[in-house]
Design an enzyme around this catalytic site. Structure first.
Site, PDB file in Angstrom:
ATOM      1  N   ASP A  45       0.848  -1.202   0.000  1.00 54.51           N
ATOM      2  CA  ASP A  45       0.000   0.000   0.000  1.00 54.51           C
ATOM      3  C   ASP A  45       0.881   1.249   0.000  1.00 54.51           C
ATOM      4  O   ASP A  45       0.371   2.381  -0.043  1.00 54.51           O
ATOM      5  CB  ASP A  45      -1.014  -0.010   1.155  1.00 54.51           C
ATOM      6  CG  ASP A  45      -0.376   0.000   2.526  1.00 54.51           C
ATOM      7  OD1 ASP A  45       0.858  -0.177   2.611  1.00 54.51           O
ATOM      8  OD2 ASP A  45      -1.108   0.181   3.517  1.00 54.51           O
ATOM      9  N   SER A  46       2.221   1.054  -0.034  1.00 52.09           N
ATOM     10  CA  SER A  46       3.135   2.157  -0.350  1.00 52.09           C
ATOM     11  C   SER A  46       2.802   2.709  -1.733  1.00 52.09           C
ATOM     12  O   SER A  46       3.287   3.779  -2.114  1.00 52.09           O
ATOM     13  CB  SER A  46       4.598   1.686  -0.298  1.00 52.09           C
ATOM     14  OG  SER A  46       4.754   0.498  -1.055  1.00 52.09           O
ATOM     15  N   ASP A  84      -1.123  -6.147  -0.352  1.00 59.21           N
ATOM     16  CA  ASP A  84      -1.384  -5.517   0.945  1.00 59.21           C
ATOM     17  C   ASP A  84      -2.867  -5.254   1.160  1.00 59.21           C
ATOM     18  O   ASP A  84      -3.558  -4.759   0.258  1.00 59.21           O
ATOM     19  CB  ASP A  84      -0.669  -4.157   0.984  1.00 59.21           C
ATOM     20  CG  ASP A  84       0.458  -4.120   1.996  1.00 59.21           C
ATOM     21  OD1 ASP A  84       0.537  -5.025   2.855  1.00 59.21           O
ATOM     22  OD2 ASP A  84       1.262  -3.182   1.917  1.00 59.21           O
ATOM     23  N   LYS A 114      -1.082  -9.480   2.854  1.00 63.84           N
ATOM     24  CA  LYS A 114      -0.309  -9.027   4.015  1.00 63.84           C
ATOM     25  C   LYS A 114      -1.139  -8.004   4.778  1.00 63.84           C
ATOM     26  O   LYS A 114      -1.844  -7.201   4.156  1.00 63.84           O
ATOM     27  CB  LYS A 114       1.016  -8.401   3.569  1.00 63.84           C
ATOM     28  CG  LYS A 114       1.801  -7.737   4.708  1.00 63.84           C
ATOM     29  CD  LYS A 114       3.207  -7.346   4.310  1.00 63.84           C
ATOM     30  CE  LYS A 114       3.332  -6.003   3.630  1.00 63.84           C
ATOM     31  NZ  LYS A 114       2.800  -4.867   4.404  1.00 63.84           N
ATOM     32  N   GLU A 116      -1.092  -5.445   8.571  1.00 59.58           N
ATOM     33  CA  GLU A 116      -0.264  -4.896   9.643  1.00 59.58           C
ATOM     34  C   GLU A 116      -0.846  -5.207  11.021  1.00 59.58           C
ATOM     35  O   GLU A 116      -2.071  -5.211  11.186  1.00 59.58           O
ATOM     36  CB  GLU A 116      -0.151  -3.366   9.476  1.00 59.58           C
ATOM     37  CG  GLU A 116       0.545  -2.951   8.197  1.00 59.58           C
ATOM     38  CD  GLU A 116       0.673  -1.437   8.040  1.00 59.58           C
ATOM     39  OE1 GLU A 116       0.322  -0.689   8.982  1.00 59.58           O
ATOM     40  OE2 GLU A 116       1.123  -1.012   6.957  1.00 59.58           O
ATOM     41  N   GLU A 183       9.564  -4.183  10.045  1.00 63.80           N
ATOM     42  CA  GLU A 183       9.932  -2.881   9.476  1.00 63.80           C
ATOM     43  C   GLU A 183      10.388  -1.925  10.576  1.00 63.80           C
ATOM     44  O   GLU A 183       9.729  -1.807  11.625  1.00 63.80           O
ATOM     45  CB  GLU A 183       8.733  -2.277   8.719  1.00 63.80           C
ATOM     46  CG  GLU A 183       9.046  -0.892   8.163  1.00 63.80           C
ATOM     47  CD  GLU A 183       8.019  -0.347   7.183  1.00 63.80           C
ATOM     48  OE1 GLU A 183       7.030  -1.048   6.871  1.00 63.80           O
ATOM     49  OE2 GLU A 183       8.234   0.787   6.715  1.00 63.80           O
TER      50      GLU A 183
END
Ligand code: KIV
Length: 276
Positions: A45-46, A84, A114, A116, A183
């Site tokens: 999602d960057s 993401d 993925k 978070e 991260e």
């Protein structure tokens, strides 16, 4: 070479072979990364920062992720595509989380998702795993928590937060994730976590002792000239090359030297002469 699977991730950790991962958001970049033999492509999602021009990842939607993941999966023949789950796509209810994870697999063609978070996400992760969708965890500096962290800050530097990260990593591994991104974590802590969990750790700003590494492709290719995080190494410097090419194009168009005869299609002069 066949498709890289979650089993390959496990095998590589057991053999001590490093896992390679890069982000991509489009078809041509995915093709290059795939051709280079990288194990896995993360449609991060960057996307919000490096492609869509947002300040952070919070504005990225499920539709954005589906759209870009589709482009990447068309280009990735061997690499495992991990997509993401964006902000709020897995926070509201288990049902919604499973449906959203399912879209990234069924509509967009990713092989895994993925998300978070640590212990607070275990129920959600288990629900997604129940739908036979492989899940990758992501702990440490989780960018979707930027407002709660008060900025993009290295995590786990004191005893309490370091201990919490270890508990999160163990909880994720026990829940059944096939791997986890660490991260913005001190290198010695990432090494300890890597030794403690049975699934591969993929580091970004987490030192060399993780089982693999991931970087944002725009950062490592040097597509931007501005500030990049300390953990980024520029393996290329594409920004000046692109700028030079665009300037040359502009100059040649203005000077009338592009297009040259070799860039033009021909027609018999006799046809032109007959036109009125
Ligand atoms: O969105 C992303 O690119 C990521 C990586 C930085 C791990 O989550």
């Amino acid at each position: 070479m066949g498709r890289i699977t979650t089993a390959v991730f496990k095998e590589k950790k057991l053999k001590g072979e490093k896992i390679t991962m890069l982000t991509a958001y489009d078809y041509p970049t995915a093709k290059v990364i795939d051709e280079a033999g990288i194990d896995s492509i993360l449609v991060g999602d960057s996307l919000g920062n490096v492609v869509l021009g947002y300040e952070n990842t919070l504005a990225v939607t499920m539709d954005d992720m589906v759209h870009h993941t589709k482009a990447v999966t068309r280009g990735a023949k061997n690499a495992m595509v991990v997509s993401d789950m964006p902000f709020l796509s897995y926070h509201i209810s288990r049902e919604e989380s499973v449906r959203n994870a399912g879209r990234l697999i069924q509509e967009a063609g990713a092989q895994a998702v993925k998300l978070e978070g640590g212990q607070e996400r275990i129920d959600t992760i288990k629900a997604i795993l129940d739908a036979e969708i492989p899940v990758m965890g992501h702990i440490g500096l989780t960018p979707q928590s930027v407002h709660q962290f008060g900025g993009f800050k290295v995590q786990g530097r004191d005893l309490e937060t370091a201990q919490k990260l270890i508990q999160d990593a163990v909880a994720l591994a026990n829940a059944g994730v096939f791997g986890m991104v660490l991260e913005g974590v001190p290198a010695a802590l990432a090494k300890k976590i890597t030794e403690m969990v049975s699934v591969p750790t993929i580091g970004i700003g987490a030192g060399k002792d993780c089982d693999g590494q991931v970087l944002v492709v725009h950062d490592m290719l040097g597509l931007y000239q501005g500030h990049v995080a300390k953990f980024v190494k520029k393996f290329g410097n594409l920004h000046p090359l692109m700028l030079e090419a665009v300037k040359s194009y502009s100059e040649e168009v203005k000077a009338g030297t592009f297009p040259a005869p070799e860039h033009c299609y021909s027609i018999d002069d006799s046809i032109i002469e007959k036109l009125y």
